[in-house]
Design an enzyme around this catalytic site. Structure first.
Site, PDB file in Angstrom:
ATOM      1  N   TYR A 147       0.721  -1.260   0.031  1.00 49.51           N
ATOM      2  CA  TYR A 147      -0.037  -0.065   0.152  1.00 49.51           C
ATOM      3  C   TYR A 147       0.938   1.339   0.094  1.00 49.51           C
ATOM      4  CZ  TYR A 147      -3.733   3.134   1.371  1.00 49.51           C
ATOM      5  OH  TYR A 147      -4.681   4.136   1.405  1.00 49.51           O
ATOM      6  N   ARG A 188     -10.578  -2.068  10.356  1.00 49.49           N
ATOM      7  CA  ARG A 188      -9.716  -0.679  10.990  1.00 49.49           C
ATOM      8  C   ARG A 188     -10.291  -0.415  12.389  1.00 49.49           C
ATOM      9  NH1 ARG A 188      -9.107   2.759   5.848  1.00 49.49           N
ATOM     10  NH2 ARG A 188     -10.762   1.842   5.049  1.00 49.49           N
ATOM     11  N   PHE A 193     -13.930  -0.979  16.861  1.00 50.80           N
ATOM     12  CA  PHE A 193     -14.242  -0.789  18.243  1.00 50.80           C
ATOM     13  C   PHE A 193     -15.713  -0.609  18.216  1.00 50.80           C
ATOM     14  CE2 PHE A 193      -9.819   1.107  19.767  1.00 50.80           C
ATOM     15  CZ  PHE A 193      -9.238  -0.089  19.808  1.00 50.80           C
ATOM     16  N   GLY A 207      -1.353  -4.370  20.436  1.00 46.10           N
ATOM     17  CA  GLY A 207      -0.402  -3.755  21.587  1.00 46.10           C
ATOM     18  C   GLY A 207      -0.869  -3.252  22.747  1.00 46.10           C
ATOM     19  N   GLN A 211      -0.166   3.490  20.978  1.00 45.97           N
ATOM     20  CA  GLN A 211       0.172   4.359  19.606  1.00 45.97           C
ATOM     21  C   GLN A 211      -0.905   5.365  19.282  1.00 45.97           C
ATOM     22  OE1 GLN A 211      -0.902   1.135  20.094  1.00 45.97           O
ATOM     23  NE2 GLN A 211      -1.915   0.146  18.485  1.00 45.97           N
ATOM     24  N   ASP A 273       3.357  -1.277  12.577  1.00 41.93           N
ATOM     25  CA  ASP A 273       2.329  -0.479  12.704  1.00 41.93           C
ATOM     26  C   ASP A 273       2.756   1.004  13.314  1.00 41.93           C
ATOM     27  OD1 ASP A 273      -0.712  -1.150  13.686  1.00 41.93           O
ATOM     28  OD2 ASP A 273      -0.053   0.271  14.932  1.00 41.93           O
TER      29      ASP A 273
HETATM   30  N1  UDP Z   1      -6.112  -1.248  15.982  1.00 43.39           N
HETATM   31  C1  UDP Z   1      -6.357  -1.666  17.097  1.00 43.39           C
HETATM   32  N2  UDP Z   1      -7.318  -2.555  17.295  1.00 43.39           N
HETATM   33  C2  UDP Z   1      -8.199  -3.084  16.083  1.00 43.39           C
HETATM   34  C3  UDP Z   1      -7.686  -2.434  14.922  1.00 43.39           C
HETATM   35  C4  UDP Z   1      -6.704  -1.548  14.865  1.00 43.39           C
HETATM   36  O1  UDP Z   1      -5.745  -1.345  18.382  1.00 43.39           O
HETATM   37  O2  UDP Z   1      -9.153  -3.591  16.217  1.00 43.39           O
HETATM   38  C5  UDP Z   1      -4.903  -0.118  15.786  1.00 43.39           C
HETATM   39  C6  UDP Z   1      -3.950  -0.442  14.901  1.00 43.39           C
HETATM   40  O3  UDP Z   1      -2.784  -1.383  15.523  1.00 43.39           O
HETATM   41  C7  UDP Z   1      -3.344   0.866  14.607  1.00 43.39           C
HETATM   42  C8  UDP Z   1      -4.403   1.669  14.851  1.00 43.39           C
HETATM   43  O4  UDP Z   1      -5.507   0.752  15.670  1.00 43.39           O
HETATM   44  O5  UDP Z   1      -2.304   1.146  15.663  1.00 43.39           O
HETATM   45  C9  UDP Z   1      -5.167   2.256  13.390  1.00 43.39           C
HETATM   46  O6  UDP Z   1      -5.348   1.048  12.901  1.00 43.39           O
HETATM   47  P1  UDP Z   1      -6.212   0.990  11.433  1.00 43.39           P
HETATM   48  O7  UDP Z   1      -5.966  -0.314  10.890  1.00 43.39           O
HETATM   49  O8  UDP Z   1      -7.471   1.899  11.793  1.00 43.39           O
HETATM   50  O9  UDP Z   1      -5.379   2.227  10.638  1.00 43.39           O
HETATM   51  P2  UDP Z   1      -3.839   2.478  10.165  1.00 43.39           P
HETATM   52  O10 UDP Z   1      -3.645   4.024  10.808  1.00 43.39           O
HETATM   53  O11 UDP Z   1      -2.944   1.512  11.050  1.00 43.39           O
HETATM   54  O12 UDP Z   1      -3.769   2.318   8.714  1.00 43.39           O
END
Ligand code: UDP
Length: 313
Positions: A147, A188, A193, A207, A211, A273
């Protein structure tokens, strides 16, 4: 204006189509429906002025006769990290051949071309917040690279086209965007959530949740993209929200707004990530006179309401 919106059945694309129609433009929505959904635009078809063309931008497009495009807006590409593995080659094709086809189309019609690029061009940024002048920190062979590198290639291709043919191009770097019409299984963080909170399932923090991201409501994102399209600045310009928060804080907000009793669980952090992300919006504010206006509370409440109406009870 007559506009072609590629990826028009996706999250940002469908909001873009609706906004263009609302202000009186005609819209050809092109989507191969791999990650987009016809249900996102069905209510706009016909009398409302939208034509849905189910097609892949990697192939030459057969447009309806008599079309003369004023704008080509390219929002077509699978964009969720969960797509990066099973749609890896498709993403690279979309970001190269697909972008090239749309650039040629824009040139042939004398239309403006808007390329949706991404904050992912900054990779795991060592510069914070991220201004457009930062060149990024991308792992070129990691699982996100399909990507990130496709979008970086797309920017280079867009500028090469501009320099060779004088095509009127605009490059937007889109930061995390959310809102109604996200796929429930998009993977996402916001859709995960929200659907987890509404089902009473544990919210999965990847994690330790420290972040950060900066979440922009889809209608604000669309206004920013249109302001850029109508400006005379080729970009790249960051379009997003500069309100930054940890993923753990987001989880607590969603639980509160959904009135949920869900717990929070920690699961493995995906490879590469990004640790933190926030756009520097100085350029957007200065040259576009635009800035996001929807609070995260309001945007999340509207997103939760949309999912609540659609989840099986
Ligand atoms: N994330 C999370 N739980 C989830 C999905 C994503 O904690 O169920 C975290 C992911 O590791 C990242 C952030 O949320 O740090 C945003 O993830 P997303 O896939 O929405 O978008 P990204 O910014 O990584 O493209």
């Amino acid at each position: 204006m007559e506009a072609l919106v590629a990826g028009g059945a996706g999250l940002i694309g469908s909001a873009m189509c609706a906004r263009l129609l609302e202000r009186g433009d005609r819209v050809i929505c092109v989507d191969n429906l791999v990650t987009g959904s016809a249900a996102n635009v069905e209510h706009l078809i016909g009398d409302r002025g939208l034509t849905l063309l189910e097609a892949d931008i990697c192939q030459p497009l057969a447009l309806p006769p008599g079309v003369h495009l004023d704008a080509v807006i390219n929002l077509a590409c699978p964009a969720s990290p969960v797509d990066f593995e099973h749609l890896s080659l498709e993403i690279m094709e979309t970001g190269s051949r697909g972008v090239a086809n749309l650039l040629d189309l824009a040139r042939d019609h004398g239309a403006r071309f808007l390329q949706a690029s991404t904050s992912e061009v900054y990779g795991d940024p060592v510069c914070h917040p991220q201004p457009e002048t930062y060149w990024g920190n991308v792992n070129p062979v990691g699982p996100r690279s399909v990507y990130d590198e496709a979008k970086r290639f797309g920017e280079a291709l867009t500028m090469a086209h501009h320099r060779r043919f004088g095509t009127a191009v605009r490059i937007a770097r889109i930061f995390n965007t959310y809102g109604p019409r996200m796929r429930a299984d998009d993977g996402r963080v916001v859709s995960n959530f929200v659907t987890q909170a509404l089902r009473g399932a544990p919210l999965t923090i990847y994690g330790d949740g420290s972040q950060t991201r900066s979440f922009c409501f889809v209608d604000d994102e669309v206004e920013g993209l249109l302001a850029l399209l109508e400006s005379d600045h080729p970009g790249p310009v960051n379009i997003g929200t500069d309100e930054e928060m940890t993923v753990r804080t987001l989880a607590a907000m969603v639980i509160g707004l959904a009135g949920s009793r869900s717990e929070i669980v920690e699961v493995d952090l995906p490879v590469d990530d990004p640790v933190r992300r926030r756009p520097d919006l100085t350029l957007a504010r200065r040259i576009l006179g635009w800035q996001p206006t929807t609070s995260l509370e309001d945007g999340l409440a509207s997103t939760i309401g949309w999912f609540r109406d659609r989840l099986p009870s």
